[in-house]
Design a protein around this motif. Sequence first.
Motif, PDB file in Angstrom:
ATOM      1  N   ALA A 114      38.289  36.862  55.167  1.00 37.53           N
ATOM      2  CA  ALA A 114      38.851  38.013  54.449  1.00 37.53           C
ATOM      3  C   ALA A 114      37.743  39.040  54.379  1.00 37.53           C
ATOM      4  N   LEU A 115      37.812  40.028  55.268  1.00 36.08           N
ATOM      5  CA  LEU A 115      36.711  40.983  55.368  1.00 36.08           C
ATOM      6  C   LEU A 115      37.192  42.409  55.145  1.00 36.08           C
ATOM      7  N   GLY A 116      36.288  43.260  54.707  1.00 40.14           N
ATOM      8  CA  GLY A 116      36.580  44.680  54.544  1.00 40.14           C
ATOM      9  C   GLY A 116      37.835  44.894  53.720  1.00 40.14           C
ATOM     10  N   GLY A 117      38.775  45.680  54.282  1.00 43.62           N
ATOM     11  CA  GLY A 117      40.039  45.950  53.589  1.00 43.62           C
ATOM     12  C   GLY A 117      40.753  44.662  53.177  1.00 43.62           C
ATOM     13  N   GLY A 118      40.575  43.613  53.973  1.00 45.70           N
ATOM     14  CA  GLY A 118      41.197  42.323  53.647  1.00 45.70           C
ATOM     15  C   GLY A 118      40.654  41.766  52.348  1.00 45.70           C
ATOM     16  N   PHE A 119      39.343  41.893  52.158  1.00 44.56           N
ATOM     17  CA  PHE A 119      38.769  41.386  50.911  1.00 44.56           C
ATOM     18  C   PHE A 119      39.048  42.362  49.761  1.00 44.56           C
ATOM     19  N   GLU A 120      39.145  43.643  50.087  1.00 42.39           N
ATOM     20  CA  GLU A 120      39.481  44.611  49.020  1.00 42.39           C
ATOM     21  C   GLU A 120      40.892  44.344  48.473  1.00 42.39           C
ATOM     22  N   PHE A 121      41.785  43.894  49.355  1.00 46.02           N
ATOM     23  CA  PHE A 121      43.115  43.466  48.908  1.00 46.02           C
ATOM     24  C   PHE A 121      42.946  42.313  47.907  1.00 46.02           C
ATOM     25  N   CYS A 122      42.119  41.340  48.268  1.00 46.84           N
ATOM     26  CA  CYS A 122      41.893  40.179  47.379  1.00 46.84           C
ATOM     27  C   CYS A 122      41.330  40.634  46.028  1.00 46.84           C
ATOM     28  N   LEU A 123      40.431  41.637  46.084  1.00 42.91           N
ATOM     29  CA  LEU A 123      39.817  42.121  44.839  1.00 42.91           C
ATOM     30  C   LEU A 123      40.853  42.782  43.930  1.00 42.91           C
ATOM     31  N   SER A 124      41.943  43.275  44.533  1.00 41.09           N
ATOM     32  CA  SER A 124      42.979  43.926  43.723  1.00 41.09           C
ATOM     33  C   SER A 124      43.859  42.899  43.005  1.00 41.09           C
ATOM     34  N   CYS A 125      43.765  41.638  43.391  1.00 44.14           N
ATOM     35  CA  CYS A 125      44.531  40.592  42.700  1.00 44.14           C
ATOM     36  C   CYS A 125      43.737  40.094  41.484  1.00 44.14           C
ATOM     37  N   ASP A 126      44.433  39.417  40.577  1.00 41.88           N
ATOM     38  CA  ASP A 126      43.735  38.925  39.384  1.00 41.88           C
ATOM     39  C   ASP A 126      42.863  37.712  39.698  1.00 41.88           C
TER      40      ASP A 126
END
Length: 715
Positions: A114-126
């Motif tokens: 999960a890199l870049g935008g992929g990890f930023e998506f994860c960061l948007s989850c709780d």
Amino acid sequence: MIFQGEAIQVERRSDDIAHMVLDLKGESVNKFNQQTLKDLDAALKAIQKEEGLRGLVASSAKDTFVVGADITEFVTLFKAEEEVLIDGLVKTNAIFSALEDLPFPTAVAINGLALGGGFEFCLSCDFRVMSEKAKVGLPEVKLGIFPGFGGTVRLSRLIGADNAIEWICTGSEKRPDAALKDGAVNAVVAHDKVLSAAIDLVNRAAEGEVDYKQRRSIKTSALELNNIESMMSFETAKGYVASQAGPNYPSPVLAVKTIQKHAGMTRDDAIKVEVKNFASVARGPVAQNLVNLFLNDQALKKTAKQWDDKAREIRKAAVLGAGIMGGGIAYQSASKGTPVYMKDINDEGLKAGLDEAAKLLRKQVDRKKIDIEKMANVLNDIRPVLSYGDFANVDIAVEAVVENPKVKHAVLKEVEAALPDHAVIASNTSTISINSLAKAVKDPSRFCGMHFFNPVHRMPLVEVIRGEKSSDEAIATVVSYARKLGKSPIVVNDCPGFYVNRVLFPYFAGFAMLVRDGVDFQKVDKVMEKFGWPMGPAYLLDVVGIDTGVHAQSVMAEGFPDRMQQDFHSAMHLMYEKERYGQKNSKGFYRYELDKKGKPKKLVDEEAIELVNSVSAAPQEMDADDIINRMMIPMCIEVARCLEEDIVASPADADMGLIYGLGFPPFRGGILKYMDDVGMAEIVARADKQADLGNLYKVTDRMREMAKNGDTYYP
Ligand code: NAD
């Protein structure tokens, strides 16, 4: 089904949890391209309308989670007007914030990268539940940018500014233990449990067992830092990051400044700061050049892969000559899983080759990259031999004996007789024509060049040289072997110097003329290092070896007498006559002493300066720009010729060849990209201004035509 798109689908589970599955159609990996973002927006709108949901869990249907944004889209995106780019980023960020603001708990099952935008998506989850096999990170700085989908905001609030700066400014991929330790993920679980664990967490949060709102508010609030802490950590970080990145890579420092600026703000204001700074760095030349480089690297890999069908399987390799290069190739082959015979003519040679391999492996053991068992296995896979006894089971033999045509001819003849009919033979010669060496073997179709760079374990490039009679199968097999060794191969046609040395020596010739005309060689080194080269030309000659330089120069002069013949006594030749061979005997343009780590340290040598002065005109001051032009123009012209003469197949090969083979400054995107940026009309004008210096500065007709039409190498 709540939503069905091209990249995302959302189902309502029986426990009233929405399950979002990322699965980009027609691609082997998920990425945040325009389609995925469009789907995510629509999916969230559908979820918001759905009554009675208790939570959301997101997962991926691919082996990876999401590898990042779609970099092919960056080329046009980054060239857009500032307002257009900002507008796009604001819209994307609104989607990620909508995910974060859903009225129920959210969790993501991170099954793979999960890199870049992929990890930023994860960061948007709780909550982030990570498989023990996954890796996460924000590698954007490698493309000259930094996270632009809220990454600088959410990560700094989640794991603290210091940690976030380290994650973002190094761009490193984090293993599960590191991610958990820093607090970037909430749990690490067995690979097959990642989805069930994420669902369990959402259920527990929905039941009030875990306080998701509190966790969410950490990410949407300002960073908690008192002023002194803030000043100290950011100021120290800026200094450190700047020293690591160097002046040519602005994005890491701007990332720190961005986090510092938005630290005191709540999420939406903080994201505005991130967006604005992101747009400024994305529209700058470095980001555009690094994106170009990334795409060229992809193109290179794709081209190399296209040879796969024709390649023969390589189970066993052999290398002839256990010197600097042969030892390095044997080490690289064994450590990447292809057992190798290493043949030399005497025990001392073999011992030196094995010692070198052991030294490199020991370093890796010390750095905990491999264990002792792996070291023993690799060493076991290098079989030192003095005869061709077992060569009947060898699939490829790489010749790396001394650079002497007679010796090479004899060795190639011998090895061909010992090899099975299917085996491919490649020479690592750096100067001898492949077509002439091919005469040594009975079957020239199985022969080609395989030119490694020194040190083999570190330099990524391998030139695969196609002789007139080389078969596609031979080329394909060598390309495939180079890839197995972890190298980036480019296939080039035969000519003196092949591609890389052919364009390097005109650059050295530019240097020789500057010194002849009284320009201080140390100043030239400094100017070219500032231009971005890892070392200036005098230092590079010392590292390559003055004797090697003199020999290669003579080959180039014979091959291209119109421009490479020198009618003056060069400083390099004088060094050679005085037996100053460079680093190998501790004296050349500089002198060398071993430092505490045993590495040669470059020192100014008055004797060398006197020698150089003895073959130079009276000292003359010259502007840095003029020095750059006199150095770079001959190289630019020779690269253009190689492309026109089909020595290299494409601008991507030409540019990556110099970046991977010589360390041409990556932030410039490649030499043809550099020429595009300067503009062909300007390159021609600069070359014409130096016409007095001879044919090295004479542009080709095609270049003149390009200048007239305003053509570029890249679209
Ligand atoms: P080296 O002198 O370090 O090693 C040559 C080895 O070949 C020696 O160990 C020698 O004993 C052995 N040898 C000589 N005759 C032999 C024979 N008949 N059979 C088997 N082994 C024999 O040289 P090197 O720097 O490793 O260069 C080897 C080749 O690689 C040359 O063709 C050179 O041009 C090329 N090359 C060198 C570099 C570099 O930077 N050193 C870079 C690219 C290519």
